[in-house]
Scaffold this active site. Structure first.
Site, PDB file in Angstrom:
ATOM      1  N   ASP A  35       1.158  -8.387  -3.453  1.00 49.69           N
ATOM      2  CA  ASP A  35       1.278  -9.715  -2.843  1.00 49.69           C
ATOM      3  C   ASP A  35       0.440 -10.780  -3.548  1.00 49.69           C
ATOM      4  O   ASP A  35      -0.707 -10.567  -3.904  1.00 49.69           O
ATOM      5  CB  ASP A  35       0.880  -9.663  -1.369  1.00 49.69           C
ATOM      6  N   LEU A  56      -8.367 -10.901   3.324  1.00 52.86           N
ATOM      7  CA  LEU A  56      -9.748 -10.931   3.839  1.00 52.86           C
ATOM      8  C   LEU A  56     -10.775 -11.166   2.731  1.00 52.86           C
ATOM      9  O   LEU A  56     -11.965 -11.252   2.999  1.00 52.86           O
ATOM     10  CB  LEU A  56     -10.052  -9.659   4.641  1.00 52.86           C
ATOM     11  N   ASP A  87      -0.046 -13.890   7.179  1.00 53.61           N
ATOM     12  CA  ASP A  87      -0.409 -14.304   5.813  1.00 53.61           C
ATOM     13  C   ASP A  87      -1.664 -15.182   5.833  1.00 53.61           C
ATOM     14  O   ASP A  87      -1.754 -16.185   5.110  1.00 53.61           O
ATOM     15  CB  ASP A  87       0.745 -15.001   5.088  1.00 53.61           C
TER      16      ASP A  87
END
Ligand code: DOR
Ligand code: ZN
Length: 438
Positions: A158, A69, A311
């Site tokens: 990630d 985000l 994703d």
């Protein structure tokens, strides 16, 4: 606010309680108060809203385990407001946000800020993910207890892999102390330096540096060994190779606590989509080959892969409208997941109930969100979908700030009509939700 919301003659599908039936579902306040054939008939009052769409599905609110985000730091690509609005428009009531922001979410302060801000916005609910290591540098562990206390539901680096085995071992041990799942981005970076796409015949033909499958497989194999050794909860992000699927399957058959997610784009596209050098198709891990795609579909169908996660990786034109080697990896996904997955259902590739489970019960278990059911007395977090409605993925339709997707301009089938978060309308397709005659 309505006194009551009545979904009339919807196909309510909740695999977690083996529900798939045409019923009325009544929502009053934050709660599902009635479920059953004609259950809405007896609901009366001036402020009752009845919604009836022929053939619509009513689902438990969808959960996305994996979205970027971009707040704090890259709000031009996305921010909490646009990201949570896009999530709700995609049917997600809950979205987990990856920590590769600027600064990285490696402290209680960033997590608290995100939680506080998100609470004031509409849209989906936010569940931050903290990083595993300070600055995602793969060396020093974060204060996971603080992150959890501030509202983080998991830890992940990630974007980067935790490559060092000693760090990974301690991270698993530490995360399990706080009963947090650790989400790994499996990539042996030593094998993927300067890689632009999957390593195979097409990368050779295009003359581009490849990202070999083994870079994923090696990490997954090691991590399974460490997960077994530590007893920690290990979750594999965006699995992309047939080898990783094989390792997962074997690990699960031996009762090791591993779970995995796959993205819609890895289920639908292959490296052949890079033949035209389309930067929208540059993602990490890269799009693979037919054999991988088939293995991923099969593994999702049989439950070896537990979850579907988007994703969602918004990027600006500046980061995508450049040559392939300069382009950043990632594609947006929140608003496309439902139609893309329903497309696979319509083609008979995946059973509908498994797809719904992979977007609801399975992810809620990974991050420990409360179970949600379409049942009287349960919280009204629900997603209404019209599976028959087609729409064009036009830029002006999307709520995300970014447009990086190869599906732009395509016609897809399956439209999210309404998303209810704890009884509140977080999204509705205004042009499209008809009001039933009462
Ligand atoms: O495609 C990707 N985009 N893969 C990642 O691991 C990171 C992500 C991003 O943040 O853009
Ligand atoms: Zn990601």
């Amino acid at each position: 606010m309505y006194e009551a919301l009545v979904f009339r003659r919807v196909r309510a599908i909740d695999p977690s309680i083996a529900l798939d039936a045409e019923v009325d579902v009544v929502v009053e306040g934050k709660t599902i108060t009635r479920v059953g054939p004609r259950a809405g008939d007896s609901v009366s009052g001036e402020r009752v809203r009845r919604i009836e769409i022929n053939g619509a599905y009513l689902l438990p609110g969808l959960i996305d385990l994996h979205a970027h985000l971009r707040e704090p730091g890259q709000e031009g690509k996305e921010d909490l407001k646009s990201g949570l609005a896009a999530a709700a428009a995609g049917g997600f009531t809950d979205v987990c946000a990856m920590p590769n922001t600027r600064p990285v979410n490696d402290t209680r302060f960033v997590t608290e800020m995100l939680v506080r801000k998100a609470r004031e916005l509409g849209g989906a609910r936010l569940h931050p993910i903290g990083s595993i290591t300070v600055g995602q540098r793969g060396e020093t562990l974060t204060e996971m207890a603080d992150l959890k206390d501030a509202g983080a539901v998991a830890v992940s680096d990630d974007g980067y892999c935790v490559t060092r085995s000693d760090v990974m071992r301690r991270a698993l041990e530490y995360a399990s102390t706080f009963d947090m799942p650790l989400i790994q981005h499996a990539e042996d970076h030593a094998l993927t330096k300067d890689a632009q796409m999957h390593e195979g015949a097409i990368s050779t033909r295009l003359g581009l540096r490849g990202w070999p499958r083994v870079a994923e497989d090696i990490i997954v194999a090691r991590d399974v060994i460490l997960a077994e050794y530590t007893g920690a909860r290990y979750h594999l992000a965006h699995v992309s190779t047939l080898g990783a699927v094989r390792i997962l399957r074997e690990a699960k058959s031996r009762g090791i606590k591993v779970t995995a997610e796959v993205t819609p784009h890895h289920l639908l596209l292959t490296d052949a989509s890079l033949l035209g050098y389309d930067t929208a198709c540059k993602v990490n891990p890269p799009l693979r080959e037919d054999a991988d795609l088939l293995a991923l579909r099969e593994a999702l169908a049989d439950g070896t892969i537990d979850c579907i996660a988007t994703d969602h990786a918004p990027h600006s034109v500046l980061d995508k409208d450049v040559e392939l080697s300069e382009a950043l990896p990632g594609m947006i996904g929140l608003e496309l997941c439902v139609p893309l997955m329903l497309g696979l259902v319509a083609r008979g590739v995946l059973p509908l109930s498994r797809v719904i489970d992979a977007l609801t019960r399975a992810p809620s278990r990974v991050v420990g969100l409360p179970a949600r059911h379409i049942r009287e007395g349960c919280e009204a977090s629900l997603t209404l979908v019209d599976p028959a409605r087609s729409w064009v993925v036009a830029p002006e339709r999307l709520r995300t700030k970014s447009r990086n997707t190869p599906f732009l301009g395509q016609t897809v089938k399956g439209m999210v009509m309404m998303t209810l978060v704890s009884g509140a309308v977080a999204f509705e397709s205004l042009d499209a939700v008809p009001q039933a005659a009462s």
